[in-house]
Design a protein around this motif. Structure first.
Motif, short mmCIF file in Angstrom:
data_model
loop_
_atom_site.label_atom_id
_atom_site.label_comp_id
_atom_site.label_asym_id
_atom_site.label_seq_id
_atom_site.Cartn_x
_atom_site.Cartn_y
_atom_site.Cartn_z
N TRP A 240 8.27 -2.10 -51.53
CA TRP A 240 7.48 -1.14 -51.02
C TRP A 240 6.09 -1.42 -50.21
O TRP A 240 6.19 -2.64 -49.72
N THR A 241 5.66 -0.44 -49.67
CA THR A 241 4.59 -0.88 -48.56
C THR A 241 3.27 -0.51 -49.05
O THR A 241 2.99 0.62 -49.58
N LEU A 242 2.17 -1.25 -48.63
CA LEU A 242 0.75 -1.14 -49.08
C LEU A 242 -0.04 -1.40 -47.90
O LEU A 242 0.12 -2.31 -46.96
N SER A 243 -1.11 -0.67 -48.01
CA SER A 243 -2.48 -1.15 -46.94
C SER A 243 -3.58 -0.62 -47.45
O SER A 243 -3.96 -0.09 -48.23
N HIS A 244 -4.50 -1.44 -46.87
CA HIS A 244 -6.01 -1.50 -46.99
C HIS A 244 -6.89 -1.08 -46.02
O HIS A 244 -6.54 -1.17 -44.70
N ILE A 245 -7.98 -0.17 -46.31
CA ILE A 245 -9.04 0.41 -45.43
C ILE A 245 -10.24 -0.37 -45.96
O ILE A 245 -10.65 -0.10 -47.01
N ARG A 246 -10.89 -1.00 -45.03
CA ARG A 246 -12.09 -1.74 -45.30
C ARG A 246 -13.06 -0.54 -45.36
O ARG A 246 -13.36 0.00 -44.29
N MET A 247 -14.04 -0.64 -46.24
CA MET A 247 -15.13 0.59 -46.18
C MET A 247 -16.59 -0.22 -46.53
O MET A 247 -16.49 -1.52 -46.62
N THR A 248 -17.58 0.37 -46.22
CA THR A 248 -18.99 -0.26 -46.17
C THR A 248 -19.11 -0.37 -47.76
O THR A 248 -18.71 0.41 -48.63
N PRO A 249 -20.24 -1.38 -47.95
CA PRO A 249 -20.77 -1.18 -49.44
C PRO A 249 -21.32 0.09 -49.89
O PRO A 249 -21.02 0.42 -51.14
N GLU A 250 -21.75 0.85 -49.13
CA GLU A 250 -22.54 2.16 -49.57
C GLU A 250 -21.20 3.12 -49.77
O GLU A 250 -21.36 3.84 -50.78
N GLU A 251 -20.29 3.16 -48.95
CA GLU A 251 -18.97 3.82 -49.10
C GLU A 251 -18.29 3.46 -50.65
O GLU A 251 -17.94 4.10 -51.37
N ALA A 252 -18.46 2.09 -50.71
CA ALA A 252 -17.47 1.75 -51.89
C ALA A 252 -18.11 2.28 -53.04
O ALA A 252 -17.49 2.53 -54.29
N LYS A 253 -19.59 2.20 -53.15
CA LYS A 253 -20.16 2.78 -54.13
C LYS A 253 -19.81 4.09 -54.64
O LYS A 253 -19.90 4.64 -55.78
N LYS A 254 -19.74 5.22 -53.52
CA LYS A 254 -19.38 6.57 -53.97
C LYS A 254 -17.92 6.55 -54.58
O LYS A 254 -17.64 7.39 -55.12
N TYR A 255 -17.21 5.46 -54.12
CA TYR A 255 -15.59 5.66 -54.58
C TYR A 255 -15.43 4.97 -55.71
O TYR A 255 -14.39 4.68 -56.17
#
Length: 446
Positions: A240-255
Motif C-alpha cells: 500500500w502507499t502512504l505519504s506525509h505532510i509536514r505541518m507547523t508546530p502551531e498547526e500540529a497542536k490544533k490537530y
C-alpha cells in the motif's frame, strides 16, 4: 513429531518486525532463556510494515448471531489486542483512544458499511449524515471540505490509533532487557535461507556465512517470508502507499487527539506525530503487487517485494483527491515523505500461525493481511501458544496451514477491498517516470 520444548530450548525467530518483536517479548516473559532474533535491518527496520508513525486500532465486536469462524477468530485477536494496548505497560503509552470514523461516498459503499462494518445497536456508533456532521467531529478549521456524497459513523471508544514504530521499539527494548538476543543488520542478521537436516528445519543461514542452529524456528518475516519458504500459494506480498505532510508546530497542536477518519474507498488520515509534526495520509485501494518471473519458482510470475521511499504519481493523485474532499486547505501542500508498505495477504485474509506439516521444528507466523500491526501487544502470545501446542480451538482451526484453499488462487483478487481503480495494481505497470521524487530514497529487495 515436534521436538521437545522446554525453557532452555534454543528458539530462533526470523524477522524483527511487529510480530517478531512481539513473539520475542512473549517468549521471554514465559521464561524461555535461549531466544535469538534475526533481521537484515536494525530495529525499527525501514522495510517493516510496523515502522510507521501511526496505524489504526479498531476492535470489531461480532455482529451476527451466528458468526463465521473467521469472524470469531478475528474478534478474539482484536479483543486481546485492545486489552494489551490498554493495560500492558510496554504498549499502553502508544495507544491513543481518539475514536474512529468509518465512511463512504457512494450508496453502495454506504450500504456495505451499514451491513458489515458498524452495528448501531451496540457500542457508541453515531451517524454522520452531512458535511457539517463530519466537521463537528474535529476542532474548527481541521475538516474544511464539502464531503461530497459522504456518510459515515463515529465511535469514540475502543478505537483510535497506535504509534506503531514506538510500540515496536518498546517491545524490542523490553525483550532485549529480559534476555532475548537480537542479531540485526546486514550481513549478520540477513537470512539467506533456512537450514534443512533429516527432513526438518534446524535453523537459518545469514549472509555472513554463519549458521544459526536452533531446536525450534519461527518464521515471522512478514512479506519477506515468501522468499524463504514455499507457502503453496498461501501468501501474496501486497503493498500500500502512504505519504506525509509536514505541518507547523502551531498547526500540529490544533490537530492533536483527532479521531481517525477513514473512507473505505478513498483513504484515511491520523493526527501528526509529535516529533516531526507530520500528518500521514493513505490513499485506499486493493493494493499493489510486483509480478515478476521468480527464478526460485521455475520462472513463475510472483509478487516480489522491494523497498522504495516513493509512491506512484497515481497514488499521490488519489491521496490529494481524498484531501480535496476533507481538508482542501492541505490538498496542494508538498509531501515531506512517502513510501510503499508491504504486507502478506492470505487467501481468506485470516492469519497463518501454525507448525509446518512437514517440518516439525518450524512454526510459521505470517499473513497479517492488512490487520497485523494493531495486534502487536498480544499476537506474540498466540504465536507462543502455537509453538507450545496449546493455541485455543477457536483460533487454531482458522489460522492453520491451509494450502488446499489456495490451489486455484486468483493472484489478482481485490480480496474485498475498495478504492482506486477497484482492481489489484502491479508496480510493473508504473513507468520509470511515474514515481514521486520526495526527499531521499532507500531502495532494495526485502
Amino acid at each position: 513429531m515436534a521436538p521437545e520444548l522446554n525453557k532452555s530450548s534454543s528458539i530462533l525467530i526470523i524477522g524483527a518486525g511487529t510480530w517478531g518483536c512481539s513473539t520475542a517479548l512473549h517468549l521471554a516473559r514465559r521464561g524461555y532463556k535461549n531466544v535469538k532474533v534475526l533481521d537484515p535491518h536494525p530495529v525499527p527496520s525501514p522495510i517493516a510494515a510496523g515502522n510507521d508513525i501511526n496505524k489504526i486500532m479498531e476492535h470489531k465486536e461480532l455482529r451476527s448471531p451466528n458468526p463465521d469462524a473467521r469472524s470469531i477468530a478475528f474478534a478474539i485477536c482484536t479483543r486481546a489486542a485492545l486489552n494489551g494496548w490498554t493495560n500492558d505497560p510496554v504498549f499502553q503509552p502508544y495507544f491513543h483512544e481518539t475514536g474512529f470514523i468509518v465512511s463512504g461516498h457512494t450508496p453502495a459503499l454506504i450500504e456495505h458499511i451499514k451491513t458489515d462494518e458498524v452495528d448501531q445497536s451496540e457500542g457508541d456508533w453515531v451517524a454522520l449524515e452531512t458535511a457539517e456532521d463530519f466537521r463537528q467531529t474535529m476542532p474548527p478549521g481541521v475538516l474544511t471540505g464539502e464531503f461530497p456524497g459522504w456518510k459515515g459513523w463515529i465511535s469514540r471508544s475502543g478505537a483510535g490509533w497506535i504509534h506503531a514504530r514506538k510500540a515496536m521499539v518498546s517491545a524490542y527494548s523490553k525483550a532485549q532487557s529480559i534476555g532475548v538476543n537480537f542479531v540485526t543488520g546486514s550481513p549478520h542478521g540477513n537470512v539467506l535461507g533456512l537450514i534443512y537436516k533429516d527432513g526438518d528445519v534446524v535453523g537459518a543461514q545469514t549472509a555472513d556465512g554463519q549458521k544459526h542452529l536452533a531446536e525450534h524456528t519461527i518464521l515471522a518475516a512478514g512479506a519477506g517470508s515468501d522468499r524463504l519458504l514455499d507457502f503453496k500459494k498461501q501468501l501474496r506480498p501486497t503493498a500500500w502507499t502512504l505519504s506525509h505532510i509536514r505541518m507547523t508546530p502551531e498547526e500540529a497542536k490544533k490537530y492533536r487527539n483527532l479521531p481517525v477518519l477513514f473512507n473505505i474507498a478513498k483513504g484515511f488520515f491520523m493526527e501528526p506525530d509529535e516529533e516531526k509534526h507530520e500528518l500521514k495520509i493513505c490513499d485506499e485501494h486493493p493494493g499493489y503487487c510486483n509480478f515478476v518471473a521468480d527464478p526460485d519458482h521455475q520462472g513463475e510470475k510472483r509478487s516480489i517485494p522491494f523497498a522504495k521511499e516513493q509512491i506512484p504519481l497515481e497514488a499521490e493523485a488519489r491521496a490529494r483527491d481524498f484531501l480535496r474532499d476533507t481538508m482542501p486547505h492541505l490538498a496542494n501542500r508538498p509531501f515531506s515523505f512517502a513510501r510503499i508498505c508491504w504486507d502478506a495477504d492470505t487467501v481468506d485474509r485470516a492469519f497463518l500461525i501454525d507448525r509446518h506439516p512437514e517440518y516439525a521444528s518450524l512454526v510459521v507466523a505470517v499473513g497479517g493481511s492488512g490487520n497485523g500491526a494493531m495486534q502487536m501487544p498480544t499476537i506474540g502470545g498466540f504465536i507462543a501458544d502455537a509453538l507450545e501446542g496449546k493455541l485455543q480451538k477457536e483460533l487454531k482451526e482458522v489460522v492453520r496451514w491451509r494450502p488446499e484453499i489456495a490451489i486455484e488462487r486468483d493472484w489478482k483478487s481485490t480480496q474485498n477491498r475498495f478504492g482506486g481503480p477497484d482492481k489489484l495494481m502491479d508496480f510493473q505497470d508504473v513507468k520509470a517516470d511515474g514515481w514521486t521524487h520526495i526527499g531521499r530514497e532507500m531502495e532494495g529487495q526485502l
